[in-house]
Scaffold this active site. Structure first.
Site, PDB file in Angstrom:
ATOM      1  N   ASP A  13      39.091  45.880  38.939  1.00 15.17           N
ATOM      2  CA  ASP A  13      40.813  44.210  38.304  1.00 15.17           C
ATOM      3  C   ASP A  13      40.682  45.091  37.085  1.00 15.17           C
ATOM      4  OD1 ASP A  13      39.481  42.747  40.700  1.00 15.17           O
ATOM      5  OD2 ASP A  13      36.920  42.321  39.401  1.00 15.17           O
ATOM      6  N   GLY A  15      43.740  45.999  36.738  1.00 13.09           N
ATOM      7  CA  GLY A  15      45.220  45.842  36.677  1.00 13.09           C
ATOM      8  C   GLY A  15      45.993  46.621  37.433  1.00 13.09           C
ATOM      9  N   LYS A  16      45.075  47.922  38.182  1.00  8.74           N
ATOM     10  CA  LYS A  16      45.870  49.140  38.472  1.00  8.74           C
ATOM     11  C   LYS A  16      47.260  48.956  39.294  1.00  8.74           C
ATOM     12  CE  LYS A  16      41.741  50.137  41.171  1.00  8.74           C
ATOM     13  NZ  LYS A  16      41.583  49.133  40.241  1.00  8.74           N
ATOM     14  N   GLY A  17      47.408  47.342  39.990  1.00  9.63           N
ATOM     15  CA  GLY A  17      48.068  46.943  40.883  1.00  9.63           C
ATOM     16  C   GLY A  17      49.864  47.212  39.808  1.00  9.63           C
ATOM     17  N   GLY A  40      41.313  43.526  45.589  1.00  8.24           N
ATOM     18  CA  GLY A  40      42.490  43.176  45.545  1.00  8.24           C
ATOM     19  C   GLY A  40      43.062  43.733  44.247  1.00  8.24           C
ATOM     20  N   HIS A  41      45.127  43.948  44.301  1.00 10.97           N
ATOM     21  CA  HIS A  41      45.696  44.107  42.910  1.00 10.97           C
ATOM     22  C   HIS A  41      46.550  42.479  43.370  1.00 10.97           C
ATOM     23  CE1 HIS A  41      43.660  48.244  43.293  1.00 10.97           C
ATOM     24  NE2 HIS A  41      45.173  48.736  43.925  1.00 10.97           N
ATOM     25  N   THR A  42      46.838  42.053  41.987  1.00 11.00           N
ATOM     26  CA  THR A  42      47.284  41.347  41.925  1.00 11.00           C
ATOM     27  C   THR A  42      49.191  41.915  41.346  1.00 11.00           C
ATOM     28  OG1 THR A  42      46.269  39.056  41.831  1.00 11.00           O
ATOM     29  CG2 THR A  42      48.294  38.245  40.616  1.00 11.00           C
ATOM     30  N   GLN A 223      38.962  49.754  43.806  1.00  9.08           N
ATOM     31  CA  GLN A 223      37.859  49.108  43.145  1.00  9.08           C
ATOM     32  C   GLN A 223      37.813  50.734  41.846  1.00  9.08           C
ATOM     33  OE1 GLN A 223      37.185  50.540  46.610  1.00  9.08           O
ATOM     34  NE2 GLN A 223      37.233  48.246  46.922  1.00  9.08           N
ATOM     35  N   GLY A 412      49.141  47.362  27.914  1.00  3.91           N
ATOM     36  CA  GLY A 412      49.839  45.898  29.081  1.00  3.91           C
ATOM     37  C   GLY A 412      49.901  44.676  27.592  1.00  3.91           C
TER      38      GLY A 412
END
Length: 432
Positions: A13, A15-17, A40-42, A223, A412
């Site tokens: 979680d 922020g890889k997306g 999941g990626h957001t 992950q 970011g």
């Protein structure tokens, strides 16, 4: 052209997306090499939010070919649900490639995952219940079903029968659960064959040819480092290799083709699920991070456990992955805090540990050793260069960089792809 690996440096979680989406404009292939729909990626593009679980984030970049590699476990129902959701929003998904050697999550593995967690009770791992672990176990036990098997009904039936010969005994006699019918499983999996067929290819060959042709290939982890099956906080880990080494086995790209390893580090730390977490907060500061950072799982919706940044973990990620560049995300979430603790070491029963303890018991009992920096109150979401950041925000980034042992190349400062400060190039320049 060399390949680039993108990994999470904490418990996921991070922020890889967003990072993948940023790089996706300049790469030709984005490959998911491990995991499944358990993470999941957001990604936020022009104010539009996209939540991806199984698909590589590169699917949102028009000029990029997204690839599901051989190291991924694929829930075919979820795959097509995600694709249909993107198609409905006008996203072109026609370039998606799926490895013929990727393993498929069978319905009985989802069942086993859920009943096993319930059976473990207080000793549960905290899985998502999506069948990921049992599918990887089948892979290692050599009773798994691969994507290529979907297209041969005879082989598929033989494999399902072989798997259920044992699993139905476990479901009935251990968990008191109804047995699974072979024909129902075969029918469900075969129902996806026609639509799946055009996507399936020898992705290892495709990626080798792309690299030979001078194209950029980005290998994207699901992950993160501390959830890696070998190098994470075992047993509270995922069932696959989420570190840079896993990028090679999960994609078929040899390590000699990798030139960069980019790790994503959140400006604080979060974790979903069970397991030790030295800097975890149980006070108003933890609630502040959760509320301000919108820390709820993309896949599960569960509230994430929150804590201060842990540079012992960061140094470990640098070492295990061979990190060349870090991206620090969500720096803006820290705005407004007067004092910012940074975990620089652990205290374990009076003994200082500057590196990750080698055994699980010590890590479980680790207490953070903090140093403190002054915070800032200025809004940083509009900053586009490092020099525009407040002096205290710059000092925070520089101190974290010093402690984790690799350069911070991007920062970011907001949820969108445009809200990233680039200090150093994240990609090698293309050769003319």
């Amino acid at each position: 052209m060399p390949a680039i690996v993108l990994v999470g440096a904490q418990w996921g979680d991070e922020g890889k997306g967003k990072a993948t989406d940023l790089l996706g404009r300049d790469v030709d292939y984005v490959v998911k090499f491990n995991g499944g729909n358990n993470a999941g990626h957001t990604v936020v593009i022009d104010g539009e939010k996209y939540a991806l679980h199984l698909l590589p984030s590169g699917i949102l970049s028009p000029n990029c070919t997204p690839v599901i590699g051989n190291g991924v476990v694929v829930d075919l129902e979820v795959l097509f649900q995600e694709l249909d959701g993107l198609i409905a929003r006008g996203v072109d998904v026609s370039k998606l490639q799926v490895s013929a050697n990727a393993h498929v999550i069978a319905p009985y593995n989802r069942t086993l995952d859920k009943v096993t967690e319930r059976f473990l009770g207080s000793r549960k791992i905290g899985t998502t219940g999506r069948g990921i672990g049992p599918t990887y176990a089948d892979k290692m036990n050599r009773i798994g079903i691969r994507v290529q098997d979907i297209f041969d009904e005879s082989i598929l039936r033989q494999k399902v029968e072989a798997a259920l010969g044992f699993k139905n005994q476990v479901l009935a006699k251990v968990y008191n659960t109804r047995a699974v019918e072979t024909e129902r499983v075969v029918a469900e999996l075969r129902s996806y064959a026609e639509r799946l067929a055009p996507m399936v290819t020898d992705t290892t060959l495709e990626l080798e040819r792309a690299l030979d042709a001078g194209q950029n290939v980005l290998l994207e982890a699901g992950q993160a480092t501390l959830l890696d099956i070998d190098h994470g906080t075992y047993p509270f880990v995922t069932s696959s290799s989420a570190t840079a080494g896993g990028a090679c086995t999960g994609s078929g790209i040899p390590p000699t083709r990798v030139s960069r390893v980019i790790a994503i580090l959140k400006a604080y730390t979060t974790r979903v699920g069970e397991g030790p977490f030295p800097t975890e907060l149980f006070d108003h500061d933890g609630e502040f991070l959760r509320a301000t950072g919108h820390e709820y799982g993309t896949t599960t919706g569960r509230p994430r456990r929150c804590g201060w940044v842990d540079t012992v973990v960061g140094r470990y990620a640098t070492r295990i992955n061979g990190v060349t560049d870090f991206v620090i995300t969500k720096l803006d979430v820290l705005t407004g805090l007067e004092r910012l603790p940074i975990c620089v070491a652990y205290d374990v029963d009076g003994v200082r540990h500057d590196e990750m303890p080698v055994n699980q018991s010590d890590f479980h009992h680790a207490r953070p050793v903090y140093e403190y920096l002054d915070g800032w109150s200025e809004d940083i979401t509009g900053c586009r260069t490092f020099e525009e950041l407040p002096a205290n925000a710059q000092a925070y980034v520089l101190r974290v960089e010093e402690l984790i042992g690799a350069r911070v190349s991007a920062i970011g400062v907001g949820p969108g792809r445009e809200e990233i400060i680039q200090r150093h190039p994240l990609l090698d320049p293309r050769e003319d």
